[in-house]
Write an enzyme that holds these catalytic residues in place. Structure first.
Site, PDB file in Angstrom:
ATOM      1  N   LYS A   1     -23.317 -31.012  11.540  1.00  0.00           N
ATOM      2  CA  LYS A   1     -23.371 -31.436  10.150  1.00  0.00           C
ATOM      3  C   LYS A   1     -21.987 -31.642   9.531  1.00  0.00           C
ATOM      4  O   LYS A   1     -21.791 -32.544   8.720  1.00  0.00           O
ATOM      5  CB  LYS A   1     -24.177 -30.429   9.317  1.00  0.00           C
ATOM      6  CG  LYS A   1     -25.642 -30.334   9.727  1.00  0.00           C
ATOM      7  CD  LYS A   1     -26.385 -29.310   8.894  1.00  0.00           C
ATOM      8  CE  LYS A   1     -27.820 -29.174   9.341  1.00  0.00           C
ATOM      9  NZ  LYS A   1     -28.580 -28.200   8.514  1.00  0.00           N
TER      10      LYS A   1
ATOM     11  N   ASP B   1     -30.895 -31.580   3.104  1.00  0.00           N
ATOM     12  CA  ASP B   1     -31.206 -30.145   3.130  1.00  0.00           C
ATOM     13  C   ASP B   1     -31.348 -29.586   1.717  1.00  0.00           C
ATOM     14  O   ASP B   1     -32.214 -28.743   1.459  1.00  0.00           O
ATOM     15  CB  ASP B   1     -30.118 -29.367   3.869  1.00  0.00           C
ATOM     16  CG  ASP B   1     -30.235 -29.486   5.380  1.00  0.00           C
ATOM     17  OD1 ASP B   1     -31.341 -29.770   5.879  1.00  0.00           O
ATOM     18  OD2 ASP B   1     -29.209 -29.291   6.068  1.00  0.00           O
TER      19      ASP B   1
END
Length: 276
Positions: free
Chosen positions: A65, A101
């Site tokens: 990420k 997220d």
């Protein structure tokens, strides 16, 4: 054919293929294909460079990420602020990074009735912790407690908190008892890592534990037994995947409940396989 995948290491047990493929089937996207691809940080640049025009998007899990950010053409302000992108949309030869997220966390908490906690603590200092702090900001908090093993190693998360506008009080796990006098605890720790703190966590009114398998965790059991609200990691995974499908396909008619049912069925199957 349009292709998409989840990248990470390890990635074999990811639920993302189940969720995305279920969406494609319900949306009659018969020419879409989604897979899991093992990829670490060292292999990410070459993998991205080798993607052809049929690729529509990527879901990223650990440890990619943060590593993906310098490899992207454009990045949303939210992904910049949190210091990580879990989603890459590929279109017209460009790579666009985003963070779904945060949306997943906020939606999962609101779905459970947690809409405006007065105080919160986050356990762990990785990329998911940074997204959790951004989610808390969206829920109205401008300060939180961050509990980590080594404050020196949580610098990236502390900087992300500053960018999203959340003032942090950093504590170590040796101080966890005093850090838990809050309305909501978000545990971003790996499976089993929070179990040692289950007795202390039992007194918190609400727990969001990002673990989804095996479930429930000892911490979740302790909080639920004491009458607290418990949110597992699966709703977060579900809702961030819903947003990814929207972004990658360009459609808004994403079948949330079909994806939820498929994911829950797969988790039950895995649980039965472990115990059987």
């Amino acid at each position: 054919m349009s292709r998409a995948a989840v990248l990470g290491s390890p990635v074999r047990h990811s639920l993302s293929p189940i969720l995305h493929r279920t969406a494609y089937a319900a949306m009659s996207l018969t020419a879409w294909h989604y897979e899991a691809v093992e990829c670490d940080e060292a292999g990410l640049p070459a993998l991205l460079a080798g993607l052809g025009p049929e690729w529509a998007g990527l879901s990223l899990t650990m440890p990619l990420k943060r590593a993906v950010l310098p490899l992207l053409d454009t990045v949303t302000p939210l992904a910049v602020a949190t210091g990580g992108a879990n989603t890459v949309v590929l279109r017209g030869g460009t790579r666009h990074g985003d963070n779904t997220d945060v949306y997943g966390i906020v939606t999962a908490l609101r779905e459970a009735g947690i809409r405006a906690p007065a105080s919160a603590a986050v356990l762990g200092g990785g990329a998911t912790a940074a997204s959790s702090l951004a989610a808390l900001k969206e829920l109205g908090l401008d300060r939180a407690v961050l509990v980590v093993r080594d404050p020196a190693r949580a610098r990236d998360t502390a900087e992300a908190a500053e960018r999203v506008g959340v003032a942090l009080a950093v504590r170590t796990f040796g101080q966890v008892e005093e850090a838990l006098g809050v309305e909501l605890v978000v545990s971003t720790l790996p499976s089993g890592a929070a179990d040692v703190h289950a007795a202390a966590l039992a007194r918190v009114p609400a727990l969001f534990d990002v673990v989804y398998s095996p479930w429930p965790t000892a911490a979740a059991v302790a909080v639920a037994a004491a009458g607290g609200v418990v949110v597992g990691g699966f709703p977060m995974l579900l809702h961030q995947a819903v947003r990814q499908v929207e972004m990658m396909t360009g459609r808004s008619d994403v079948p949330v409940e079909a994806m939820r049912a498929a994911g829950e069925a797969e988790l039950l199957r895995r649980s039965a396989a472990r115990t059987g």
